[in-house]
Design a protein around this motif. Structure first.
Motif, PDB file in Angstrom:
ATOM      1  N   ASP A 145       8.904  -7.300   2.388  1.00  0.00           N
ATOM      2  CA  ASP A 145       8.037  -6.561   3.296  1.00  0.00           C
ATOM      3  C   ASP A 145       6.564  -6.734   2.972  1.00  0.00           C
ATOM      4  OD1 ASP A 145      10.264  -5.127   4.679  1.00  0.00           O
ATOM      5  OD2 ASP A 145      10.578  -4.307   2.676  1.00  0.00           O
ATOM      6  N   VAL A 146       6.268  -7.043   1.725  1.00  0.00           N
ATOM      7  CA  VAL A 146       4.894  -7.216   1.268  1.00  0.00           C
ATOM      8  C   VAL A 146       4.920  -8.221   0.134  1.00  0.00           C
ATOM      9  CG1 VAL A 146       5.104  -5.260  -0.333  1.00  0.00           C
ATOM     10  CG2 VAL A 146       2.837  -5.989   0.380  1.00  0.00           C
ATOM     11  N   LEU A 147       3.831  -8.960  -0.035  1.00  0.00           N
ATOM     12  CA  LEU A 147       3.698  -9.896  -1.144  1.00  0.00           C
ATOM     13  C   LEU A 147       2.716  -9.315  -2.158  1.00  0.00           C
ATOM     14  CD1 LEU A 147       3.679 -13.159   0.943  1.00  0.00           C
ATOM     15  CD2 LEU A 147       5.416 -12.531  -0.759  1.00  0.00           C
ATOM     16  N   LEU A 148       3.163  -9.234  -3.407  1.00  0.00           N
ATOM     17  CA  LEU A 148       2.392  -8.594  -4.466  1.00  0.00           C
ATOM     18  C   LEU A 148       1.945  -9.651  -5.476  1.00  0.00           C
ATOM     19  CD1 LEU A 148       1.368  -6.115  -6.042  1.00  0.00           C
ATOM     20  CD2 LEU A 148       3.697  -5.859  -6.967  1.00  0.00           C
ATOM     21  N   CYS A 149       0.658  -9.983  -5.439  1.00  0.00           N
ATOM     22  CA  CYS A 149       0.060 -10.916  -6.402  1.00  0.00           C
ATOM     23  C   CYS A 149      -0.311 -10.094  -7.629  1.00  0.00           C
ATOM     24  CB  CYS A 149      -1.191 -11.564  -5.812  1.00  0.00           C
ATOM     25  SG  CYS A 149      -0.954 -12.272  -4.165  1.00  0.00           S
ATOM     26  N   ALA A 161      -3.982 -16.748  -5.353  1.00  0.00           N
ATOM     27  CA  ALA A 161      -2.689 -16.155  -5.027  1.00  0.00           C
ATOM     28  C   ALA A 161      -2.734 -15.461  -3.681  1.00  0.00           C
ATOM     29  CB  ALA A 161      -2.289 -15.170  -6.121  1.00  0.00           C
ATOM     30  N   ALA A 162      -3.791 -14.704  -3.423  1.00  0.00           N
ATOM     31  CA  ALA A 162      -3.896 -13.976  -2.162  1.00  0.00           C
ATOM     32  C   ALA A 162      -4.038 -14.919  -0.978  1.00  0.00           C
ATOM     33  CB  ALA A 162      -5.080 -13.012  -2.219  1.00  0.00           C
ATOM     34  N   ALA A 163      -4.780 -15.999  -1.161  1.00  0.00           N
ATOM     35  CA  ALA A 163      -4.946 -16.970  -0.074  1.00  0.00           C
ATOM     36  C   ALA A 163      -3.620 -17.636   0.256  1.00  0.00           C
ATOM     37  CB  ALA A 163      -5.985 -18.018  -0.459  1.00  0.00           C
ATOM     38  N   GLY A 164      -2.859 -18.009  -0.772  1.00  0.00           N
ATOM     39  CA  GLY A 164      -1.552 -18.600  -0.532  1.00  0.00           C
ATOM     40  C   GLY A 164      -0.603 -17.628   0.133  1.00  0.00           C
ATOM     41  N   ALA A 165      -0.608 -16.378  -0.318  1.00  0.00           N
ATOM     42  CA  ALA A 165       0.270 -15.367   0.254  1.00  0.00           C
ATOM     43  C   ALA A 165      -0.101 -15.036   1.695  1.00  0.00           C
ATOM     44  CB  ALA A 165       0.221 -14.103  -0.603  1.00  0.00           C
ATOM     45  N   ALA A 166      -1.393 -15.012   1.983  1.00  0.00           N
ATOM     46  CA  ALA A 166      -1.845 -14.629   3.319  1.00  0.00           C
ATOM     47  C   ALA A 166      -1.381 -15.599   4.394  1.00  0.00           C
ATOM     48  CB  ALA A 166      -3.370 -14.523   3.332  1.00  0.00           C
ATOM     49  N   ARG A 167      -1.060 -16.840   4.006  1.00  0.00           N
ATOM     50  CA  ARG A 167      -0.583 -17.826   4.982  1.00  0.00           C
ATOM     51  C   ARG A 167       0.717 -17.374   5.659  1.00  0.00           C
ATOM     52  NH1 ARG A 167      -2.415 -23.214   4.848  1.00  0.00           N
ATOM     53  NH2 ARG A 167      -4.375 -23.350   3.702  1.00  0.00           N
ATOM     54  N   THR A 168       1.471 -16.460   5.023  1.00  0.00           N
ATOM     55  CA  THR A 168       2.755 -16.014   5.577  1.00  0.00           C
ATOM     56  C   THR A 168       2.597 -15.011   6.709  1.00  0.00           C
ATOM     57  OG1 THR A 168       2.978 -14.117   4.080  1.00  0.00           O
ATOM     58  CG2 THR A 168       3.793 -16.263   3.285  1.00  0.00           C
ATOM     59  N   GLY A 169       1.455 -14.341   6.792  1.00  0.00           N
ATOM     60  CA  GLY A 169       1.262 -13.287   7.770  1.00  0.00           C
ATOM     61  C   GLY A 169       1.771 -11.933   7.317  1.00  0.00           C
ATOM     62  N   LEU A 170       2.399 -11.861   6.146  1.00  0.00           N
ATOM     63  CA  LEU A 170       2.863 -10.578   5.616  1.00  0.00           C
ATOM     64  C   LEU A 170       1.703  -9.804   4.984  1.00  0.00           C
ATOM     65  CD1 LEU A 170       6.234 -11.400   3.792  1.00  0.00           C
ATOM     66  CD2 LEU A 170       5.934 -10.140   5.937  1.00  0.00           C
ATOM     67  N   PRO A 171       1.858  -8.477   4.837  1.00  0.00           N
ATOM     68  CA  PRO A 171       0.863  -7.734   4.062  1.00  0.00           C
ATOM     69  C   PRO A 171       0.764  -8.286   2.646  1.00  0.00           C
ATOM     70  CG  PRO A 171       2.333  -6.231   5.230  1.00  0.00           C
ATOM     71  CD  PRO A 171       2.920  -7.596   5.382  1.00  0.00           C
ATOM     72  N   VAL A 172      -0.449  -8.332   2.120  1.00  0.00           N
ATOM     73  CA  VAL A 172      -0.698  -8.846   0.775  1.00  0.00           C
ATOM     74  C   VAL A 172      -1.367  -7.757  -0.049  1.00  0.00           C
ATOM     75  CG1 VAL A 172      -1.941 -10.571  -0.591  1.00  0.00           C
ATOM     76  CG2 VAL A 172      -0.926 -11.223   1.609  1.00  0.00           C
ATOM     77  N   TRP A 173      -0.839  -7.547  -1.258  1.00  0.00           N
ATOM     78  CA  TRP A 173      -1.465  -6.679  -2.244  1.00  0.00           C
ATOM     79  C   TRP A 173      -1.862  -7.526  -3.440  1.00  0.00           C
ATOM     80  CZ3 TRP A 173       2.422  -1.986  -2.735  1.00  0.00           C
ATOM     81  CH2 TRP A 173       2.538  -1.347  -1.494  1.00  0.00           C
ATOM     82  N   VAL A 174      -2.963  -7.154  -4.078  1.00  0.00           N
ATOM     83  CA  VAL A 174      -3.430  -7.847  -5.288  1.00  0.00           C
ATOM     84  C   VAL A 174      -3.543  -6.839  -6.424  1.00  0.00           C
ATOM     85  CG1 VAL A 174      -5.420  -8.974  -6.366  1.00  0.00           C
ATOM     86  CG2 VAL A 174      -4.628  -9.729  -4.117  1.00  0.00           C
ATOM     87  N   ALA A 175      -2.995  -7.213  -7.595  1.00  0.00           N
ATOM     88  CA  ALA A 175      -3.084  -6.376  -8.786  1.00  0.00           C
ATOM     89  C   ALA A 175      -3.648  -7.189  -9.943  1.00  0.00           C
ATOM     90  CB  ALA A 175      -1.707  -5.820  -9.154  1.00  0.00           C
ATOM     91  N   TRP A 176      -4.721  -6.696 -10.541  1.00  0.00           N
ATOM     92  CA  TRP A 176      -5.331  -7.356 -11.700  1.00  0.00           C
ATOM     93  C   TRP A 176      -4.920  -6.653 -12.985  1.00  0.00           C
ATOM     94  CZ3 TRP A 176      -8.514  -5.816  -7.514  1.00  0.00           C
ATOM     95  CH2 TRP A 176      -9.037  -6.860  -6.719  1.00  0.00           C
ATOM     96  N   THR A 177      -4.742  -7.392 -14.055  1.00  0.00           N
ATOM     97  CA  THR A 177      -4.574  -6.800 -15.374  1.00  0.00           C
ATOM     98  C   THR A 177      -5.953  -6.657 -16.016  1.00  0.00           C
ATOM     99  OG1 THR A 177      -3.529  -7.062 -17.552  1.00  0.00           O
ATOM    100  CG2 THR A 177      -4.046  -9.099 -16.358  1.00  0.00           C
ATOM    101  N   VAL A 178      -6.193  -5.493 -16.608  1.00  0.00           N
ATOM    102  CA  VAL A 178      -7.511  -5.218 -17.184  1.00  0.00           C
ATOM    103  C   VAL A 178      -7.418  -5.197 -18.706  1.00  0.00           C
ATOM    104  CG1 VAL A 178      -8.382  -3.997 -15.164  1.00  0.00           C
ATOM    105  CG2 VAL A 178      -7.187  -2.700 -16.959  1.00  0.00           C
ATOM    106  N   ALA A 179      -8.559  -5.417 -19.334  1.00  0.00           N
ATOM    107  CA  ALA A 179      -8.619  -5.499 -20.797  1.00  0.00           C
ATOM    108  C   ALA A 179      -8.252  -4.167 -21.428  1.00  0.00           C
ATOM    109  CB  ALA A 179     -10.022  -5.926 -21.219  1.00  0.00           C
ATOM    110  N   ASP A 180      -7.562  -4.235 -22.551  1.00  0.00           N
ATOM    111  CA  ASP A 180      -7.167  -3.029 -23.280  1.00  0.00           C
ATOM    112  C   ASP A 180      -8.250  -2.602 -24.267  1.00  0.00           C
ATOM    113  OD1 ASP A 180      -4.656  -2.424 -22.122  1.00  0.00           O
ATOM    114  OD2 ASP A 180      -3.723  -4.055 -23.250  1.00  0.00           O
TER     115      ASP A 180
END
Length: 309
Positions: A145-149, A161-180
């Motif tokens: 239902d959604v693509l999660l980068c 990742a988001a550009a590749g996922a967006a080609r599908t037409g599905l909703p795209v979410w992006v999640a970054w890992t942050v420094a500890d």
């Protein structure tokens, strides 16, 4: 397919599941030899289904496909059709668990870092990454239902990742890992504002931070909220701190699990993210069904002004 509509209009955050790979390891899967969680899709796919089912029972609104380790780079060494076969199996298992639920449950297709987690120094150029993400996203798109980068460690990696996922037409979410380190910055050192700006021109429906200690996620919530201009969220891990010297080889030699981060303590962090405006909360590595159940309960009983559906 089900749809995710008007995230910002929900009275409470949507609840993501927790971490599949470490949960499989805890249940006896030998997540080694470069395949990590993808090993279960070959050796014990029903166990993957059982983990999905347990996350649904815990209260998850969204199941994430077990495709974090199912990249072509890892699977081509098995045989020529392993990439397609393993990803299809992963999607079918998540969809089965979602469809058997007694309420609407969505499926998110995981698109991971291709050349190792937490390592901005190993991220390849955009022009090399985008076609790989486009291929992987197209394979998942039929089932999810959604693509999660997710677990993106640089702004450019997330953009590819988001550009590749967006080609599908599905909703795209992006999640970054942050420094500890409490800085609220990506592991690359880039700010969240810079990371969000790198997505300009792409239709990305939600922005998240993930696979960092809950305390590191706490530090990232204010800058993410300020920069996002759309629904945002968070899902932390249960690892000890990951620094620039941490070496994680394709899922092997993962950091140590924290002994001080039980379900109730984890839920306290998730409630704080919800109070900060998060539209999506959940868990990542070492966050199991018991943690997600505690988050679901806390969002319903311990968070003034937040009402679970």
């Amino acid at each position: 397919m089900r749809t995710i509509a008007n995230l910002s209009d929900h009275a409470a955050p949507l609840l993501l599941d927790g971490g599949m790979g470490q949960e499989l390891a805890a249940r006896g899967v030998k997540c080694t030899e470069g395949l990590w969680s993808a090993r279960a899709l070959l050796d014990d796919p029903e166990l993957v289904y059982e983990v999905h089912r347990d996350f649904v029972a815990a209260g998850a609104d969204i199941l994430t496909t077990n495709t974090y380790a199912a990249t072509r780079r890892r699977l081509d060494a098995i045989d020529d059709d392993a990439f397609e076969r393993v990803n299809r199996t992963a999607c079918e298992l998540a969809r089965r668990a979602a469809d058997e639920a007694d309420r609407p449950v969505l499926v998110a297709g995981s698109l991971p870092p291709i050349h190792g987690s937490y390592r901005p120094d190993e991220v390849r150029p955009y022009d090399e990454l985008e076609p790989l993400y486009r291929e992987h996203a197209a394979l998942l798109a039929e089932h999810v239902d959604v693509l999660l980068c997710e677990t993106m460690s640089t702004a450019d990696e997330a953009r590819a990742a988001a550009a590749g996922a967006a080609r599908t037409g599905l909703p795209v979410w992006v999640a970054w890992t942050v420094a500890d380190d409490g800085s609220g910055r990506l592991r690359s050192g880039e700010s969240l504002a810079e990371a969000v700006a790198a997505l300009d021109g792409l239709h990305v429906e939600a922005l998240l931070v993930n696979c960092s200690m809950p305390e590191s996620i706490d530090a990232a919530m204010a800058p993410l909220a300020a920069a996002a201009r759309r629904p945002f969220g968070a899902y932390a891990n249960g690892f000890e701190a990951i620094d620039e010297d941490t070496k994680v080889a394709d899922g092997d030699d993962v950091p140590e699990r924290r002994a001080d981060l039980g379900p109730q303590r984890y839920a306290e962090h998730a409630v704080a993210w919800a109070r900060a405006g998060a539209a999506i909360v959940g868990g990542c590595c070492e966050v199991g069904p018991e943690h997600i159940a505690a988050v679901a309960a806390a969002l319903g009983t311990e968070a003034p002004g937040i009402t679970r559906r």
